[in-house]
Design a protein around this motif. Structure first.
Motif, mmCIF file in Angstrom:
data_model
loop_
_atom_site.group_PDB
_atom_site.id
_atom_site.type_symbol
_atom_site.label_atom_id
_atom_site.label_comp_id
_atom_site.label_asym_id
_atom_site.label_seq_id
_atom_site.Cartn_x
_atom_site.Cartn_y
_atom_site.Cartn_z
ATOM 1 N N GLN A 21 13.626 -25.099 25.644
ATOM 2 C CA GLN A 21 13.153 -23.933 26.405
ATOM 3 C C GLN A 21 11.980 -24.346 27.279
ATOM 4 O OE1 GLN A 21 12.174 -21.100 23.378
ATOM 5 N NE2 GLN A 21 14.312 -20.676 22.876
ATOM 6 N N ARG A 22 12.019 -23.988 28.558
ATOM 7 C CA ARG A 22 10.942 -24.362 29.491
ATOM 8 C C ARG A 22 9.608 -23.761 29.026
ATOM 9 N NH1 ARG A 22 8.614 -28.039 31.577
ATOM 10 N NH2 ARG A 22 7.755 -27.946 33.694
ATOM 11 N N ARG A 23 9.697 -22.583 28.407
ATOM 12 C CA ARG A 23 8.479 -21.934 27.915
ATOM 13 C C ARG A 23 7.744 -22.831 26.920
ATOM 14 N NH1 ARG A 23 7.881 -17.745 23.654
ATOM 15 N NH2 ARG A 23 5.678 -17.253 23.827
ATOM 16 N N PHE A 24 8.510 -23.580 26.151
ATOM 17 C CA PHE A 24 7.936 -24.497 25.154
ATOM 18 C C PHE A 24 7.515 -25.794 25.824
ATOM 19 C CE2 PHE A 24 7.358 -26.089 20.871
ATOM 20 C CZ PHE A 24 7.649 -27.429 20.950
ATOM 21 N N ASN A 25 8.472 -26.477 26.464
ATOM 22 C CA ASN A 25 8.158 -27.822 26.938
ATOM 23 C C ASN A 25 7.224 -27.843 28.146
ATOM 24 O OD1 ASN A 25 9.964 -27.871 29.346
ATOM 25 N ND2 ASN A 25 11.619 -27.897 27.827
ATOM 26 N N SER A 26 7.075 -26.701 28.832
ATOM 27 C CA SER A 26 6.134 -26.666 29.963
ATOM 28 C C SER A 26 4.685 -26.756 29.479
ATOM 29 C CB SER A 26 6.308 -25.392 30.790
ATOM 30 O OG SER A 26 5.999 -24.252 29.998
ATOM 31 N N LYS A 27 4.481 -26.573 28.184
ATOM 32 C CA LYS A 27 3.112 -26.692 27.657
ATOM 33 C C LYS A 27 2.645 -28.144 27.711
ATOM 34 C CE LYS A 27 2.564 -22.371 26.281
ATOM 35 N NZ LYS A 27 1.785 -21.463 27.126
ATOM 36 N N PHE A 28 3.597 -29.099 27.754
ATOM 37 C CA PHE A 28 3.149 -30.480 27.762
ATOM 38 C C PHE A 28 3.903 -31.389 28.716
ATOM 39 C CE2 PHE A 28 6.577 -31.995 24.941
ATOM 40 C CZ PHE A 28 6.912 -30.852 24.242
ATOM 41 N N VAL A 73 -10.101 -34.405 23.012
ATOM 42 C CA VAL A 73 -9.112 -33.499 22.414
ATOM 43 C C VAL A 73 -7.767 -33.774 23.099
ATOM 44 C CG1 VAL A 73 -8.419 -31.061 22.372
ATOM 45 C CG2 VAL A 73 -10.747 -31.699 21.777
ATOM 46 N N PHE A 74 -6.677 -33.643 22.361
ATOM 47 C CA PHE A 74 -5.374 -33.936 22.948
ATOM 48 C C PHE A 74 -4.914 -32.790 23.837
ATOM 49 C CE2 PHE A 74 -1.656 -35.928 23.968
ATOM 50 C CZ PHE A 74 -0.490 -35.504 23.342
ATOM 51 N N SER A 75 -4.858 -33.094 25.124
ATOM 52 C CA SER A 75 -4.427 -32.112 26.105
ATOM 53 C C SER A 75 -3.253 -32.747 26.852
ATOM 54 C CB SER A 75 -5.602 -31.839 27.051
ATOM 55 O OG SER A 75 -5.262 -30.902 28.001
ATOM 56 N N PRO A 76 -2.036 -32.618 26.316
ATOM 57 C CA PRO A 76 -0.904 -33.410 26.810
ATOM 58 C C PRO A 76 -0.605 -33.258 28.299
ATOM 59 C CG PRO A 76 -0.174 -31.705 25.258
ATOM 60 C CD PRO A 76 -1.656 -31.727 25.200
ATOM 61 N N ASN B 43 3.338 -29.847 15.963
ATOM 62 C CA ASN B 43 3.522 -28.397 15.801
ATOM 63 C C ASN B 43 2.480 -27.566 16.547
ATOM 64 O OD1 ASN B 43 4.560 -29.148 12.503
ATOM 65 N ND2 ASN B 43 5.874 -28.285 14.088
ATOM 66 N N LEU B 44 1.555 -28.225 17.240
ATOM 67 C CA LEU B 44 0.502 -27.456 17.918
ATOM 68 C C LEU B 44 1.079 -26.568 19.016
ATOM 69 C CD1 LEU B 44 -2.362 -30.097 18.141
ATOM 70 C CD2 LEU B 44 -2.126 -28.199 16.539
ATOM 71 N N VAL B 45 2.088 -27.068 19.696
ATOM 72 C CA VAL B 45 2.698 -26.270 20.757
ATOM 73 C C VAL B 45 3.432 -25.071 20.151
ATOM 74 C CG1 VAL B 45 4.300 -26.296 22.700
ATOM 75 C CG2 VAL B 45 2.914 -28.293 22.226
ATOM 76 N N GLU B 58 -0.927 -14.569 27.015
ATOM 77 C CA GLU B 58 -0.553 -15.850 27.601
ATOM 78 C C GLU B 58 -1.732 -16.797 27.432
ATOM 79 O OE1 GLU B 58 2.044 -15.027 31.318
ATOM 80 O OE2 GLU B 58 0.861 -16.875 31.710
ATOM 81 N N ILE B 59 -1.444 -17.982 26.932
ATOM 82 C CA ILE B 59 -2.520 -18.942 26.674
ATOM 83 C C ILE B 59 -2.383 -20.094 27.653
ATOM 84 C CG2 ILE B 59 -3.555 -20.480 24.965
ATOM 85 C CD1 ILE B 59 -2.478 -18.605 22.780
ATOM 86 N N ASP B 60 -3.352 -20.193 28.586
ATOM 87 C CA ASP B 60 -3.310 -21.280 29.581
ATOM 88 C C ASP B 60 -3.740 -22.598 28.945
ATOM 89 O OD1 ASP B 60 -6.506 -21.567 30.261
ATOM 90 O OD2 ASP B 60 -5.908 -19.501 29.808
ATOM 91 N N TYR B 61 -3.552 -23.705 29.727
ATOM 92 C CA TYR B 61 -3.795 -25.034 29.172
ATOM 93 C C TYR B 61 -5.221 -25.209 28.643
ATOM 94 C CZ TYR B 61 0.419 -26.229 31.813
ATOM 95 O OH TYR B 61 1.688 -26.264 32.324
#
Lengths: 217, 84
Positions: A21-28, A73-76, B43-45, B58-61
Protein backbone atom coordinates in the motif's frame (compact mmCIF):
# COMPACT_ATOMS: atom_id res chain seq x y z
CA UNK A 1 34.25 7.41 8.03
CA UNK A 2 35.17 3.92 9.17
CA UNK A 3 32.13 2.03 10.27
CA UNK A 4 29.83 -0.89 9.63
CA UNK A 5 26.09 -1.45 9.53
CA UNK A 6 23.84 -4.48 9.26
CA UNK A 7 20.09 -5.00 9.06
CA UNK A 8 17.90 -8.04 8.48
CA UNK A 9 14.23 -8.32 7.54
CA UNK A 10 12.44 -11.64 7.99
CA UNK A 11 10.07 -12.05 5.04
CA UNK A 12 7.87 -14.24 7.28
CA UNK A 13 7.29 -11.31 9.59
CA UNK A 14 6.17 -8.65 7.16
CA UNK A 15 2.62 -7.93 6.10
CA UNK A 16 2.77 -8.29 2.33
CA UNK A 17 -0.52 -6.57 1.66
CA UNK A 18 0.25 -3.61 3.86
CA UNK A 19 3.76 -3.30 2.43
CA UNK A 20 2.33 -2.82 -1.06
CA UNK A 21 0.00 0.00 0.00
CA UNK A 22 1.41 3.41 -0.99
CA UNK A 23 0.05 4.78 2.29
CA UNK A 24 2.49 2.48 4.10
CA UNK A 25 5.55 2.46 1.88
CA UNK A 26 5.42 6.21 1.18
CA UNK A 27 6.51 6.69 4.79
CA UNK A 28 9.98 5.52 3.83
CA UNK A 29 10.23 5.28 0.03
CA UNK A 30 10.19 8.34 -2.23
CA UNK A 31 8.52 8.54 -5.64
CA UNK A 32 11.91 8.58 -7.36
CA UNK A 33 12.99 5.43 -5.54
CA UNK A 34 9.70 3.81 -6.47
CA UNK A 35 10.45 4.50 -10.16
CA UNK A 36 13.48 2.21 -9.86
CA UNK A 37 11.07 -0.71 -9.55
CA UNK A 38 9.76 -0.19 -13.07
CA UNK A 39 13.17 -0.90 -14.59
CA UNK A 40 13.46 -4.22 -16.50
CA UNK A 41 16.03 -5.67 -14.09
CA UNK A 42 13.50 -5.42 -11.24
CA UNK A 43 10.95 -7.61 -13.02
CA UNK A 44 11.90 -10.81 -11.19
CA UNK A 45 11.68 -9.23 -7.77
CA UNK A 46 8.31 -9.19 -5.97
CA UNK A 47 7.31 -5.65 -5.07
CA UNK A 48 7.22 -6.26 -1.32
CA UNK A 49 10.77 -7.62 -1.50
CA UNK A 50 11.86 -4.46 -3.31
CA UNK A 51 10.24 -2.28 -0.63
CA UNK A 52 11.90 -4.11 2.26
CA UNK A 53 15.22 -4.25 0.38
CA UNK A 54 15.25 -0.46 0.38
CA UNK A 55 14.21 -0.34 4.03
CA UNK A 56 16.97 -2.74 5.11
CA UNK A 57 19.57 -0.87 3.05
CA UNK A 58 18.60 2.43 4.68
CA UNK A 59 18.57 0.91 8.14
CA UNK A 60 22.04 -0.60 7.63
CA UNK A 61 23.35 2.81 6.57
CA UNK A 62 21.67 4.44 9.55
CA UNK A 63 23.55 2.04 11.85
CA UNK A 64 26.77 2.79 9.93
CA UNK A 65 26.39 6.52 10.47
CA UNK A 66 25.05 6.32 14.01
CA UNK A 67 28.41 5.06 15.23
CA UNK A 68 29.70 8.56 14.48
CA UNK A 69 26.49 10.47 15.19
CA UNK A 70 25.11 8.77 18.30
CA UNK A 71 22.10 11.08 18.58
CA UNK A 72 20.89 10.33 15.08
CA UNK A 73 17.26 9.19 14.86
CA UNK A 74 16.24 6.90 12.00
CA UNK A 75 14.35 8.97 9.48
CA UNK A 76 14.21 6.66 6.43
CA UNK A 77 12.85 9.26 4.00
CA UNK A 78 16.09 11.22 4.44
CA UNK A 79 18.13 8.28 3.16
CA UNK A 80 18.06 7.91 -0.63
CA UNK A 81 18.82 4.66 -2.41
CA UNK A 82 20.45 5.01 -5.77
CA UNK A 83 22.54 3.13 -8.34
CA UNK A 84 20.75 -0.07 -7.41
CA UNK A 85 22.25 -2.97 -9.30
CA UNK A 86 19.77 -5.82 -9.22
CA UNK A 87 21.67 -7.99 -11.69
CA UNK A 88 22.87 -10.09 -8.76
CA UNK A 89 19.34 -10.97 -7.68
CA UNK A 90 18.33 -14.54 -8.21
CA UNK A 91 14.93 -15.58 -6.81
CA UNK A 92 15.81 -19.25 -6.61
CA UNK A 93 19.25 -18.78 -5.10
CA UNK A 94 20.09 -20.70 -1.99
CA UNK A 95 23.31 -20.73 -0.08
CA UNK A 96 24.51 -21.58 3.38
CA UNK A 97 23.67 -19.22 6.13
CA UNK A 98 26.95 -19.00 8.00
CA UNK A 99 30.60 -18.15 7.74
CA UNK A 100 30.70 -15.83 4.80
CA UNK A 101 33.65 -13.69 3.93
CA UNK A 102 32.99 -11.00 1.36
CA UNK A 103 30.21 -11.02 -1.24
CA UNK A 104 31.71 -12.34 -4.47
CA UNK A 105 30.44 -15.86 -3.95
CA UNK A 106 26.76 -15.05 -3.35
CA UNK A 107 24.11 -13.32 -5.48
CA UNK A 108 24.46 -9.91 -3.86
CA UNK A 109 22.70 -6.69 -4.78
CA UNK A 110 24.81 -3.53 -4.78
CA UNK A 111 23.58 -0.01 -4.22
CA UNK A 112 24.55 3.33 -2.73
CA UNK A 113 22.57 5.15 -0.09
CA UNK A 114 22.93 8.91 0.20
CA UNK A 115 22.46 10.69 3.52
CA UNK A 116 23.47 14.27 4.24
CA UNK A 117 26.71 14.63 2.27
CA UNK A 118 27.71 10.98 2.43
CA UNK A 119 27.21 8.15 -0.03
CA UNK A 120 27.55 4.79 1.67
CA UNK A 121 27.80 1.50 -0.22
CA UNK A 122 25.49 -1.38 0.62
CA UNK A 123 25.47 -5.05 -0.27
CA UNK A 124 22.24 -6.99 0.18
CA UNK A 125 21.56 -10.68 0.00
CA UNK A 126 18.06 -12.01 -0.50
CA UNK A 127 16.68 -15.47 0.17
CA UNK A 128 13.06 -16.63 0.17
CA UNK A 129 13.12 -16.14 3.96
CA UNK A 130 14.96 -12.87 4.57
CA UNK A 131 16.71 -9.81 3.22
CA UNK A 132 20.02 -8.92 4.86
CA UNK A 133 21.92 -5.69 4.11
CA UNK A 134 25.41 -4.54 4.98
CA UNK A 135 26.76 -1.00 4.87
CA UNK A 136 30.48 -0.26 4.64
CA UNK A 137 33.11 1.58 2.65
CA UNK A 138 33.21 -0.07 -0.76
CA UNK A 139 36.73 -1.41 -0.36
CA UNK A 140 35.83 -3.12 2.93
CA UNK A 141 33.24 -5.56 1.63
CA UNK A 142 35.79 -8.15 0.53
CA UNK A 143 37.02 -8.37 4.11
CA UNK A 144 33.67 -8.42 5.85
CA UNK A 145 32.71 -11.56 7.76
CA UNK A 146 28.98 -12.09 8.00
CA UNK A 147 26.41 -14.72 8.78
CA UNK A 148 22.70 -15.26 9.15
CA UNK A 149 21.20 -17.74 11.59
CA UNK A 150 17.70 -19.06 11.99
CA UNK A 151 16.71 -19.44 15.65
CA UNK A 152 13.77 -21.19 17.28
CA UNK A 153 12.38 -18.47 19.53
CA UNK A 154 11.73 -14.98 18.21
CA UNK A 155 11.63 -13.00 21.48
CA UNK A 156 14.15 -10.16 21.91
CA UNK A 157 16.19 -11.92 24.58
CA UNK A 158 16.61 -15.09 22.52
CA UNK A 159 17.53 -13.02 19.46
CA UNK A 160 20.12 -11.08 21.45
CA UNK A 161 21.64 -14.18 23.06
CA UNK A 162 21.76 -16.04 19.76
CA UNK A 163 23.52 -13.32 17.80
CA UNK A 164 26.06 -12.80 20.57
CA UNK A 165 26.83 -16.51 20.80
CA UNK A 166 27.17 -16.76 17.02
CA UNK A 167 29.49 -13.76 16.89
CA UNK A 168 31.68 -14.89 19.80
CA UNK A 169 32.19 -18.22 18.10
CA UNK A 170 33.32 -16.45 14.93
CA UNK A 171 35.55 -14.00 16.79
CA UNK A 172 37.35 -16.94 18.44
CA UNK A 173 37.85 -18.51 15.01
CA UNK A 174 39.32 -15.23 13.82
CA UNK A 175 41.69 -15.19 16.81
CA UNK A 176 40.21 -12.03 18.18
CA UNK A 177 40.94 -11.92 21.87
CA UNK A 178 37.68 -12.69 23.52
CA UNK A 179 37.44 -12.63 27.20
CA UNK A 180 35.33 -10.34 25.21
CA UNK A 181 32.07 -10.18 26.37
CA UNK A 182 30.17 -8.19 23.82
CA UNK A 183 29.03 -4.91 25.27
CA UNK A 184 26.54 -2.38 23.96
CA UNK A 185 27.54 1.25 23.58
CA UNK A 186 25.23 4.06 24.70
CA UNK A 187 24.59 4.70 21.01
CA UNK A 188 23.33 1.12 20.76
CA UNK A 189 26.03 -0.68 18.80
CA UNK A 190 27.87 -3.79 20.00
CA UNK A 191 31.60 -3.70 20.68
CA UNK A 192 34.46 -5.76 22.10
CA UNK A 193 37.64 -4.65 23.84
CA UNK A 194 39.73 -4.63 20.67
CA UNK A 195 39.02 -1.24 19.04
CA UNK A 196 40.02 -2.53 15.59
CA UNK A 197 37.11 -4.94 15.55
CA UNK A 198 33.85 -3.47 14.28
CA UNK A 199 30.57 -5.28 14.84
CA UNK A 200 26.99 -4.79 13.82
CA UNK A 201 24.04 -7.01 14.76
CA UNK A 202 20.52 -7.33 13.45
CA UNK A 203 17.51 -9.48 14.21
CA UNK A 204 13.94 -9.83 13.04
CA UNK A 205 11.58 -12.70 13.74
CA UNK A 206 13.54 -15.94 13.73
CA UNK A 207 16.55 -14.52 11.91
CA UNK A 208 19.65 -12.93 13.37
CA UNK A 209 22.74 -11.69 11.56
CA UNK A 210 26.11 -10.18 12.24
CA UNK A 211 28.79 -8.29 10.36
CA UNK A 212 32.40 -8.22 11.56
CA UNK A 213 35.40 -6.31 10.34
CA UNK A 214 38.78 -6.90 11.93
CA UNK A 215 41.52 -4.38 11.26
CA UNK A 216 40.81 -1.33 9.14
CA UNK A 217 41.63 -1.28 5.45
CA UNK B 1 -8.59 13.54 25.13
CA UNK B 2 -6.33 13.80 28.15
CA UNK B 3 -2.75 12.60 28.01
CA UNK B 4 -3.73 9.60 30.12
CA UNK B 5 -6.55 8.74 27.72
CA UNK B 6 -4.17 8.97 24.76
CA UNK B 7 -1.65 6.81 26.63
CA UNK B 8 -4.29 4.15 27.31
CA UNK B 9 -5.24 4.05 23.63
CA UNK B 10 -1.57 4.09 22.63
CA UNK B 11 -1.04 0.84 24.52
CA UNK B 12 -3.51 -0.80 22.13
CA UNK B 13 -1.62 0.63 19.14
CA UNK B 14 1.69 -0.69 20.45
CA UNK B 15 0.38 -4.05 21.60
CA UNK B 16 0.61 -6.08 18.35
CA UNK B 17 4.30 -5.14 18.07
CA UNK B 18 5.30 -5.63 21.72
CA UNK B 19 6.28 -9.05 23.01
CA UNK B 20 6.50 -8.11 26.70
CA UNK B 21 2.87 -7.37 27.59
CA UNK B 22 3.71 -6.77 31.26
CA UNK B 23 6.15 -4.06 30.33
CA UNK B 24 3.57 -2.58 27.98
CA UNK B 25 1.03 -2.37 30.79
CA UNK B 26 3.51 -0.39 32.87
CA UNK B 27 4.67 2.15 30.29
CA UNK B 28 5.08 5.78 31.22
CA UNK B 29 6.04 8.92 29.30
CA UNK B 30 9.75 8.02 29.39
CA UNK B 31 9.39 4.54 27.95
CA UNK B 32 11.46 4.20 24.79
CA UNK B 33 9.77 2.20 22.05
CA UNK B 34 12.89 0.43 20.83
CA UNK B 35 15.16 0.36 23.89
CA UNK B 36 12.54 -0.46 26.52
CA UNK B 37 9.69 -2.15 24.67
CA UNK B 38 12.05 -3.84 22.22
CA UNK B 39 9.78 -3.00 19.30
CA UNK B 40 11.50 -3.93 16.07
CA UNK B 41 12.33 -0.90 13.97
CA UNK B 42 10.61 -2.63 11.04
CA UNK B 43 7.33 -2.07 12.93
CA UNK B 44 7.74 1.67 13.48
CA UNK B 45 5.94 2.48 10.26
CA UNK B 46 3.08 0.14 11.27
CA UNK B 47 2.72 2.10 14.50
CA UNK B 48 2.55 5.43 12.63
CA UNK B 49 -0.09 4.09 10.25
CA UNK B 50 -2.12 2.51 13.06
CA UNK B 51 -1.98 5.73 15.11
CA UNK B 52 -3.15 7.73 12.10
CA UNK B 53 -6.14 5.42 11.70
CA UNK B 54 -6.99 5.25 15.39
CA UNK B 55 -6.86 8.97 16.09
CA UNK B 56 -7.94 10.05 12.60
CA UNK B 57 -4.86 12.20 12.10
CA UNK B 58 -2.05 12.57 9.61
CA UNK B 59 1.52 12.28 10.84
CA UNK B 60 4.12 14.01 8.66
CA UNK B 61 7.74 12.86 8.41
CA UNK B 62 9.18 15.31 10.90
CA UNK B 63 6.54 14.45 13.48
CA UNK B 64 7.05 10.73 12.91
CA UNK B 65 10.77 11.16 13.60
CA UNK B 66 9.96 12.49 17.05
CA UNK B 67 7.92 9.44 18.08
CA UNK B 68 10.73 7.56 19.79
CA UNK B 69 9.28 7.39 23.29
CA UNK B 70 5.77 7.27 24.74
CA UNK B 71 5.79 10.92 25.87
CA UNK B 72 6.72 12.24 22.45
CA UNK B 73 4.14 9.95 20.82
CA UNK B 74 1.47 11.53 23.03
CA UNK B 75 2.84 15.00 22.15
CA UNK B 76 2.54 14.33 18.43
CA UNK B 77 -0.88 12.72 18.69
CA UNK B 78 -2.19 15.63 20.81
CA UNK B 79 -0.82 18.18 18.37
CA UNK B 80 -2.35 16.45 15.38
CA UNK B 81 -5.69 16.11 17.15
CA UNK B 82 -5.65 19.88 17.51
CA UNK B 83 -4.99 19.95 21.20
CA UNK B 84 -2.11 21.81 22.90
Amino acid sequence: MISIGNDIVSLHHINKQRTCQRRFNSKFITDSELKLYSRPDAAQMPFEVFVWLLWSAKESVYKFIKRHQPQLVFSPIKFTCREIDLSGFSPAASYQLCDHNGFNHVPAIAMKVAFQNEQISVRSVISPDYIVSFAALKESFSQMHWAVERINAADPESQSDAVRALTLKKLKQLNVSVDAFIGKSPAGYPFVKDPDVLLSFAHHGQYVSYAIMTGHS
Amino acid sequence: MTRQEILDELKKVLSPYTVDKEKLAQIDENTDLIKDLKINSANLVDIIIDAESKYNIEIDYDSADRMTNVGSCIDVISEKMGQA
